[in-house]
Design an enzyme around this catalytic site. Structure first.
Site, PDB file in Angstrom:
ATOM      1  N   LYS A  34       0.848  -1.196   0.000  1.00  0.00           N
ATOM      2  CA  LYS A  34       0.000   0.000   0.000  1.00  0.00           C
ATOM      3  C   LYS A  34       0.886   1.250   0.000  1.00  0.00           C
ATOM      4  O   LYS A  34       2.096   1.162   0.303  1.00  0.00           O
ATOM      5  CB  LYS A  34      -0.904  -0.021   1.240  1.00  0.00           C
ATOM      6  CG  LYS A  34      -0.130  -0.033   2.563  1.00  0.00           C
ATOM      7  CD  LYS A  34      -1.019  -0.393   3.743  1.00  0.00           C
ATOM      8  CE  LYS A  34      -0.214  -0.383   5.035  1.00  0.00           C
ATOM      9  NZ  LYS A  34      -0.979  -0.947   6.170  1.00  0.00           N
TER      10      LYS A  34
ATOM     11  N   TYR B  78      15.266  30.645   8.211  1.00  0.00           N
ATOM     12  CA  TYR B  78      14.005  31.304   8.573  1.00  0.00           C
ATOM     13  C   TYR B  78      13.880  31.472  10.079  1.00  0.00           C
ATOM     14  O   TYR B  78      14.157  30.537  10.843  1.00  0.00           O
ATOM     15  CB  TYR B  78      12.817  30.466   8.095  1.00  0.00           C
ATOM     16  CG  TYR B  78      12.533  30.589   6.613  1.00  0.00           C
ATOM     17  CD1 TYR B  78      12.236  31.811   6.032  1.00  0.00           C
ATOM     18  CD2 TYR B  78      12.545  29.450   5.812  1.00  0.00           C
ATOM     19  CE1 TYR B  78      11.970  31.903   4.677  1.00  0.00           C
ATOM     20  CE2 TYR B  78      12.273  29.532   4.458  1.00  0.00           C
ATOM     21  CZ  TYR B  78      11.985  30.765   3.891  1.00  0.00           C
ATOM     22  OH  TYR B  78      11.709  30.860   2.554  1.00  0.00           O
TER      23      TYR B  78
HETATM   24  C1  PLP Z   1      -0.128  -1.808   6.894  1.00  0.00           C
HETATM   25  C2  PLP Z   1      -0.672  -3.118   7.340  1.00  0.00           C
HETATM   26  C3  PLP Z   1       0.162  -4.247   7.447  1.00  0.00           C
HETATM   27  C4  PLP Z   1       1.668  -4.179   7.320  1.00  0.00           C
HETATM   28  O1  PLP Z   1       2.187  -3.779   8.561  1.00  0.00           O
HETATM   29  P1  PLP Z   1       3.763  -3.627   8.824  1.00  0.00           P
HETATM   30  O2  PLP Z   1       3.844  -3.232  10.242  1.00  0.00           O
HETATM   31  O3  PLP Z   1       4.232  -2.563   7.898  1.00  0.00           O
HETATM   32  O4  PLP Z   1       4.393  -4.941   8.517  1.00  0.00           O
HETATM   33  C5  PLP Z   1      -0.427  -5.471   7.724  1.00  0.00           C
HETATM   34  N1  PLP Z   1      -1.777  -5.574   7.919  1.00  0.00           N
HETATM   35  C6  PLP Z   1      -2.592  -4.503   7.848  1.00  0.00           C
HETATM   36  C7  PLP Z   1      -4.039  -4.689   8.090  1.00  0.00           C
HETATM   37  C8  PLP Z   1      -2.067  -3.248   7.582  1.00  0.00           C
HETATM   38  O5  PLP Z   1      -2.886  -2.177   7.554  1.00  0.00           O
END
Ligand code: PLP
Length: 376
Positions: free
Chosen positions: A39, A258
Site C-alpha cells: 500500500k 528562517y
Molecule cells: C499496513 C498493514 C500491514 C503491514 O504492517 P507492517 O507493520 O508494515 O508490517 C499489515 N496488515 C494490515 C491490516 C495493515 O494495515
C-alpha cells in the site's frame, strides 16, 4: 526525475536487500507464507518495482489499501495473483472491484451483503477476505456481527472466502499482553470458518514467538524498517544522498535560516543541500536532525526549508567540503528509524513521505546473484 543532475538528491532502492528481507521473514514464519503489503506505493518505494522484486523472491499474495492501488498493480502482476484491498469495499465500487479482479477485505455485514449481491448479479462466485476486529477497534467485523454471520451463513453465498484476517495493535512490543489476547480472540472466531487460511501477523508479529497461522502480511520489515521496538534484523533498503549546493562562512553572532533560530556561537561553516520538507524531510528536524559527510555527523542548523537544509559543517575537514560533495541523509550512518526518532515519528511516516522529486535508482544484483541469495 529524468536524471540525477535534474534532482536535488538520489534515492537508491536496493531490491536485493528487499529480497533478502523477504527471505528473512519467510524463514522466521515458515511454514506460513509471507505476503507483501505494498500500500501507499510500497511505503513510498514504488509499488510496481517492489511488487516485481517480491514476486521474483517468491511472494504470491499482495495487499494494498485502496481499490485504485489494486488497479494500478494488476497490470504488473501475473493474472490470478491475489491483490487484497485492506480498506474494504466502498458502496458503489462492487462492479469495478470485480472487474479489476481485486479481492476485497470485507469489514462489515453491509460489505458482505453488497459483495454477495454483486456475485449474484454476475452469476459467479467472487473471492474475498473476511476481517475480524480482535481488539484494535479500527476495521473488521465486531463480535456481534460475526455471531450474526455464523447464525446466517447464507449471507456469504456467492462469496469464496480465501482468507480470514485480523490485525495486531501492539505487534512492535513483544511484552504487550494484548498480543496474546488478540491471538486468542482471532483463533476463537476463526474456528467458525474451518479450512479457510488465516492471517494475523504484520512485520512485528512475525517476530513474536508463536505460531503465525497461514499468511503473514509484511510491510515495514521488507523495506528495512525495524519491525519491533528493540533491534532490527532487517537489511536497509533505502539510501538517500544529496549534494552540497553552496558553502559559506558565517561569523560568530550571525544566524541561519528562517526565523533566525540557529545563532552561531563561533565562526561557522554552513553547507546548503537541496532537500527540504517538500521532499518529505520533516520540518520537525529543524535544529534537531543530522546528515553525514564522509561518515562524520553534521547537525542541521536552522529551520528545514521547503527546498533546502542548512548544515553546520564547521568540524568537517576542508578537503571534504566543495560544491557537489556527497551528503548522506539515509545510509550506513543514519537509518530510517534514526531519522524517525529525531523527528518524533515512526519509520513508516518517513518512508511514505519520501519525495517525488528525487532521482530514483533501483538497484538489483544480476539474476544469478539474486538466485544465490534466495537459496542461501
Ligand atoms: C499496513 C498493514 C500491514 C503491514 O504492517 P507492517 O507493520 O508494515 O508490517 C499489515 N496488515 C494490515 C491490516 C495493515 O494495515
Amino acid at each position: 526525475m529524468q536524471n540525477e543532475h535534474m534532482a536535488g538528491a538520489i534515492l537508491r532502492i536496493d531490491l536485493d536487500a528487499l529480497a533478502t528481507n523477504y527471505h528473512v521473514i519467510q524463514r522466521q514464519v515458515a511454514p506460513a507464507r509471507v505476503a507483501g503489503v505494498i500500500k501507499a506505493d510500497a511505503y513510498g518505494l514504488g509499488a510496481v518495482p517492489v511488487a516485481k522484486a517480491l514476486l521474483q523472491a517468491g511472494c504470491r499474495h499482495f495487499f494494498v489499501a485502496h481499490l485504485g492501488e489494486a488497479a494500478a498493480l494488476r497490470r504488473a502482476l501475473p493474472a490470478g495473483t491475489p491483490v487484497f484491498v485492506l480498506n474494504g469495499l466502498h458502496p458503489g465500487a462492487e462492479q469495478e472491484c470485480a472487474a479489476i479482479g481485486a479481492t476485497p477485505v470485507l469489514n462489515s455485514l453491509d460489505q458482505i451483503a453488497r459483495w454477495a449481491e454483486c456475485a449474484r448479479r454476475l452469476g459467479q462466485s467472487l473471492p474475498a477476505a473476511l476481517q475480524f476486529d480482535s481488539g484494535m477497534s479500527r476495521l473488521g467485523l465486531p463480535l456481534q456481527e460475526v455471531e450474526t454471520l455464523v447464525a446466517e451463513r447464507s449471507r456469504l453465498s456467492g462469496i469464496d472466502l480465501t482468507l480470514l484476517m485480523s490485525h495486531l495493535a501492539c505487534a512492535d512490543d513483544p511484552d504487550a499482553l494484548f498480543n496474546a489476547q488478540q491471538r486468542m480472540s482471532f483463533q476463537t472466531v476463526s474456528r467458525h470458518f474451518p479450512g479457510v487460511p488465516r492471517s494475523l501477523d504484520n512485520s512485528g508479529g512475525s517476530f513474536l514467538d508463536r505460531c503465525h497461522f497461514d499468511v503473514v502480511r509484511a510491510g515495514i520489515g521488507l523495506y528495512g524498517g525495524a519491525p519491533q521496538k528493540v533491534g532490527n534484523p532487517m537489511r536497509p533498503v533505502v539510501s538517500l544522498e544529496a549534494r552540497i549546493i553552496q558553502l559559506r562562512n558565517v561569523p560568530a553572532g550571525a544566524a541561519v535560516g528562517y526565523g533566525l533560530t540557529h545563532r552561531c556561537i563561533r565562526p561557522t561553516r554552513i553547507a546548503t543541500i537541496p532537500v527540504g520538507y517538500a521532499d518529505g524531510w520533516p520540518r520537525h528536524l529543524s535544529n534537531k536532525g543530522s546528515a553525514f559527510i564522509a561518515g562524520q555527523r553534521v547537525p542541521i542548523a536552522g529551520r528545514v526549508s521547503m527546498d533546502s537544509i542548512t548544515l553546520d559543517v564547521t568540524d568537517v575537514p576542508e578537503r571534504l567540503l566543495y560544491p557537489d560533495a556527497a551528503v548522506e541523509l539515509l545510509g550506513p550512518h543514519q537509518s530510517v528509524d534514526d531519522v524517525a526518532a529525531d523527528a518524533g515519528t515512526i519509520s513508516y511516516e518517513i518512508l511514505t513521505q519520501l519525495g517525488r522529486r528525487y532521482h530514483r535508482d533501483y538497484h538489483a544484483a544480476p539474476a544469478a546473484e539474486l538466485q544465490r541469495s534466495i537459496r542461501a
